[in-house]
Design a protein around this motif. Structure first.
Motif, mmCIF file in Angstrom:
data_model
loop_
_atom_site.group_PDB
_atom_site.id
_atom_site.type_symbol
_atom_site.label_atom_id
_atom_site.label_comp_id
_atom_site.label_asym_id
_atom_site.label_seq_id
_atom_site.Cartn_x
_atom_site.Cartn_y
_atom_site.Cartn_z
ATOM 1 N N SER A 225 0.832 -1.211 0.000
ATOM 2 C CA SER A 225 0.000 0.000 0.000
ATOM 3 C C SER A 225 0.860 1.252 0.000
ATOM 4 C CB SER A 225 -0.915 0.013 1.226
ATOM 5 O OG SER A 225 -1.792 -1.076 1.226
ATOM 6 N N ILE B 105 2.391 1.844 -3.347
ATOM 7 C CA ILE B 105 1.427 2.381 -4.313
ATOM 8 C C ILE B 105 1.216 3.875 -4.087
ATOM 9 C CG2 ILE B 105 -1.016 2.358 -4.994
ATOM 10 C CD1 ILE B 105 -1.016 -0.663 -4.462
ATOM 11 N N VAL C 5 -1.527 8.443 -8.965
ATOM 12 C CA VAL C 5 -2.378 7.490 -8.251
ATOM 13 C C VAL C 5 -3.823 7.704 -8.679
ATOM 14 C CG1 VAL C 5 -3.154 6.686 -5.998
ATOM 15 C CG2 VAL C 5 -0.791 7.426 -6.299
ATOM 16 N N THR C 6 -4.370 6.744 -9.395
ATOM 17 C CA THR C 6 -5.773 6.806 -9.796
ATOM 18 C C THR C 6 -6.661 6.348 -8.634
ATOM 19 O OG1 THR C 6 -5.777 4.535 -10.626
ATOM 20 C CG2 THR C 6 -5.088 6.281 -12.163
ATOM 21 N N LEU D 183 -6.131 2.605 -7.981
ATOM 22 C CA LEU D 183 -4.892 2.312 -7.250
ATOM 23 C C LEU D 183 -5.018 2.730 -5.792
ATOM 24 C CD1 LEU D 183 -2.063 3.307 -9.779
ATOM 25 C CD2 LEU D 183 -2.586 1.016 -8.918
#
Length: 438
Positions: A313, A316, A322-323, A326
């Motif tokens: 996490s 990411i 970061v969409t 995601l």
């Protein structure tokens, strides 16, 4: 395969039929208690507080630290009271006081005077003083007394209350803040503990000696378990303590500041609330799956891989693009591991140290969880205030998650024999309301 128990207990099949109503009341109690509710809404008060008073990110989130530190130091005290007087009176009175204290935050003056900040902090300190008895410190003791063969799953189900809180409360809080303001949000959200109090009054109790699983008793029928002093001399206690401290430090700030982290990546407040809802689904899944696995496998085989998930996490969230998908994946993995950790604290306390002095020992192990979960948001906020980004702290968090999970691999097998309690716990207040007799 290393199993959680050495000898099957036939009564295990009937544990849920006997304890389902207590478990139901416990779920609602955990959901509406001081463990999830403040953490679920604090992130959404930051912007309104900054807009109204001009407070910094750190000033706006430090109340959760004040609450957490006070509650953490009181956790062993409330645990002792639950051991000594029974869970029911401690839990019910604490839920009642927590509801009043939480609603009182709505009385914060609408003034830009410096004293307003300290009044606001004072209300949060009050929540910490009275609320810790409404957390798993109390509810989990009763569940551990009702369940043994299905203890992991039962604790997982109990702690899904925090998942329901994370799914529901952010959405409700955001809408109340948008429509009525942050003060009204505190007053209205305090109604949730009131509902939990009513249900717990009628359904929540400890089992009688005849209803307890035989596996947690000696041959004479007394509870077994080590005293707090003996636990403090046991290296396993400190391995668990350090693991909890590392994971809580890495997780707490990421959770509380998740709304700001994802908004920093270009998502709006409603999208941030949705990410936290997904995080809550992760917590829910982690609770149940971890609990079921703990009933079948040794905890080290379960804990280490699951507690490494939030490292993914953090990786990411370190990305530059970061969409929503995601961010939702990061939230889910973070929540899944958080669900696993909370299960483990209650489960490991009962399995390694027994039930005779569970409340005090659990309270001591809850202390690092509360302290470092409370300090973590401030650490994250300080990093953000100084660098303009959460990235440096997320990089450190990756290693903290991995090390925290690895420590539990060194606990060894569960003890086969625990000492008998010197005396049965007194319950001067009845577990359930009794009608008067002529």
């Amino acid at each position: 395969m290393v199993t959680a128990t050495d000898q099957p207990n036939p009564s295990g099949q009937g544990e849920f039929s006997k304890g389902w109503s207590v478990l139901l009341a416990g779920i609602l109690g955990v959901m509406c208690g001081a463990s999830p509710l403040p953490y679920a809404i604090i992130g959404f008060t930051v912007k309104p507080l900054r807009d109204e008073f001009g407070w910094t990110q750190t000033e706006a989130v430090i109340p959760i630290t004040i609450f957490g530190v006070i509650a953490s130091f009181l956790a062993p005290v409330f645990g002792w009271m639950a051991d000594r007087f029974g869970v029911r009176p401690v839990a019910l009175w604490s839920v009642f006081a927590f509801a009043l204290a939480f609603a009182a935050v709505s009385l914060t003056p609408a003034s830009n005077e410096p004293s307003t900040l300290y009044i606001y902090y004072g209300f949060w300190a009050l929540i910490g003083l009275v609320g810790i008895g409404s957390t798993p410190v109390t509810w989990s003791r009763a569940i551990n007394l009702w369940f043994f063969e299905n203890r992991g799953l039962a604790l997982g189900i109990l702690l899904t209350g925090t998942s329901f809180a994370a799914m529901i409360f952010p959405q409700v809080a955001v809408r109340i803040i948008e429509g009525l303001g942050w003060r009204s949000m505190f007053a209205l959200m305090a109604l949730f503990p009131v509902v939990a109090l009513i249900v717990a009054y009628f359904l929540f109790r400890e089992p009688s000696p005849e209803e307890r699983p035989k596996a947690i008793e000696s041959a004479s029928g007394k509870l077994t378990g080590v005293a707090l002093g003996s636990a403090l001399k046991d290296y396993r206690f400190w391995l668990i303590w350090l693991s909890i401290a590392l994971i809580a430090t890495a997780f707490g700030g990421a959770y509380i500041n998740m709304a700001t982290i994802v908004e920093e990546r270009g998502l709006d407040a409603k999208a941030a609330a949705s990410v936290i809802t997904v995080l809550a689904i992760g917590i829910f899944s982690g609770r149940l799956i971890t609990g079921a696995l703990l009933d079948r496998f040794w905890q080290g085989f379960v804990a280490f891989p699951l507690l490494c998930l939030p490292a993914i996490s953090a990786w990411i969230l370190l990305g530059s693009d970061v969409t929503f998908l995601l961010a939702a994946l990061a939230g889910f993995l973070l929540g899944f591991a958080a669900g696993a950790e909370s299960d483990l604290i209650a489960y490991l306390t009962g399995r390694y140290f027994g039930m005779a002095h569970y409340g005090k020992i659990y309270g001591m192990l809850y202390m690092p969880f509360g302290l470092f979960s409370a300090a973590s948001p401030v650490v994250y906020a300080q990093v953000f205030d100084r660098t303009g980004s959460f990235a440096p702290m997320l990089e450190v968090a990756i290693f903290m998650f991995i090390i925290g999970g690895a420590l539990l691999l060194f606990l060894g097998k569960y003890p086969e024999n625990l000492p008998e309690a010197e005396e049965e716990i007194a319950h001067p207040i009845p577990n359930t309301p009794q009608p008067e007799t002529a």
